[in-house]
Design a protein around this motif. Structure first.
Motif, PDB file in Angstrom:
ATOM      1  N   MET A  53       0.848  -1.193   0.000  1.00 28.88           N
ATOM      2  CA  MET A  53       0.000   0.000   0.000  1.00 28.88           C
ATOM      3  C   MET A  53       0.886   1.247   0.000  1.00 28.88           C
ATOM      4  N   ILE A  54       1.485   1.498  -1.136  1.00 28.24           N
ATOM      5  CA  ILE A  54       2.338   2.659  -1.337  1.00 28.24           C
ATOM      6  C   ILE A  54       1.536   3.686  -2.126  1.00 28.24           C
ATOM      7  N   TYR A  55       1.546   4.937  -1.667  1.00 24.86           N
ATOM      8  CA  TYR A  55       0.823   5.985  -2.380  1.00 24.86           C
ATOM      9  C   TYR A  55       1.546   6.292  -3.682  1.00 24.86           C
ATOM     10  N   ILE A  56       0.829   6.163  -4.786  1.00 26.93           N
ATOM     11  CA  ILE A  56       1.354   6.502  -6.109  1.00 26.93           C
ATOM     12  C   ILE A  56       0.355   7.491  -6.708  1.00 26.93           C
ATOM     13  N   CYS A  57       0.805   8.698  -6.960  1.00 27.18           N
ATOM     14  CA  CYS A  57      -0.109   9.792  -7.273  1.00 27.18           C
ATOM     15  C   CYS A  57      -0.804   9.683  -8.625  1.00 27.18           C
ATOM     16  N   ASP A  58      -0.362   8.787  -9.490  1.00 30.39           N
ATOM     17  CA  ASP A  58      -1.026   8.667 -10.790  1.00 30.39           C
ATOM     18  C   ASP A  58      -1.620   7.274 -11.007  1.00 30.39           C
ATOM     19  N   PRO A  61     -13.051   3.833  -6.129  1.00 34.50           N
ATOM     20  CA  PRO A  61     -11.708   3.997  -6.726  1.00 34.50           C
ATOM     21  C   PRO A  61     -11.195   5.415  -6.451  1.00 34.50           C
ATOM     22  N   THR A  62      -9.967   5.482  -5.938  1.00 31.60           N
ATOM     23  CA  THR A  62      -9.363   6.755  -5.555  1.00 31.60           C
ATOM     24  C   THR A  62      -7.905   6.765  -5.967  1.00 31.60           C
ATOM     25  N   ILE A  63      -7.410   7.927  -6.345  1.00 30.79           N
ATOM     26  CA  ILE A  63      -5.982   8.046  -6.675  1.00 30.79           C
ATOM     27  C   ILE A  63      -5.167   7.663  -5.462  1.00 30.79           C
ATOM     28  N   GLY A  64      -4.085   6.969  -5.703  1.00 36.20           N
ATOM     29  CA  GLY A  64      -3.168   6.606  -4.630  1.00 36.20           C
ATOM     30  C   GLY A  64      -2.672   5.246  -4.839  1.00 36.20           C
TER      31      GLY A  64
END
Length: 74
Positions: A50-55, A71-74
């Motif tokens: 669960m790593i935040y990836i902005c795209d 569904p959400t960005i991240g």
């Protein structure tokens, strides 16, 4: 010049209206509404970092291929 994350976040960042739709339908809609993101359809229960990836937008689907959560960005 703005960063990739800033550019992505200027568009739509979450899609609550897609809960209950098929994963493929959700992915198509998301790409249409924010072409700067990539989508991944993932079965509920799959273990991923669960790593935040902005795209990136994760689309969590059940055994029937239906989107289970927003569904959400991240």
């Amino acid at each position: 010049m703005s960063s990739t994350c800033e550019q992505v976040e200027q568009g739509k960042t979450s899609w609550p209206e897609l809960v209950g739709e098929t994963g493929e339908c959700a992915a198509t809609t998301i790409k249409k509404e924010n072409p700067l993101v990539t989508t991944r359809i993932i079965a509920v229960g799959t273990i991923i970092p669960m790593i935040y990836i902005c795209d990136r937008v994760l689309i969590w689907i059940n055994d029937e291929g239906i989107t289970e959560s927003t569904p959400t960005i991240g």
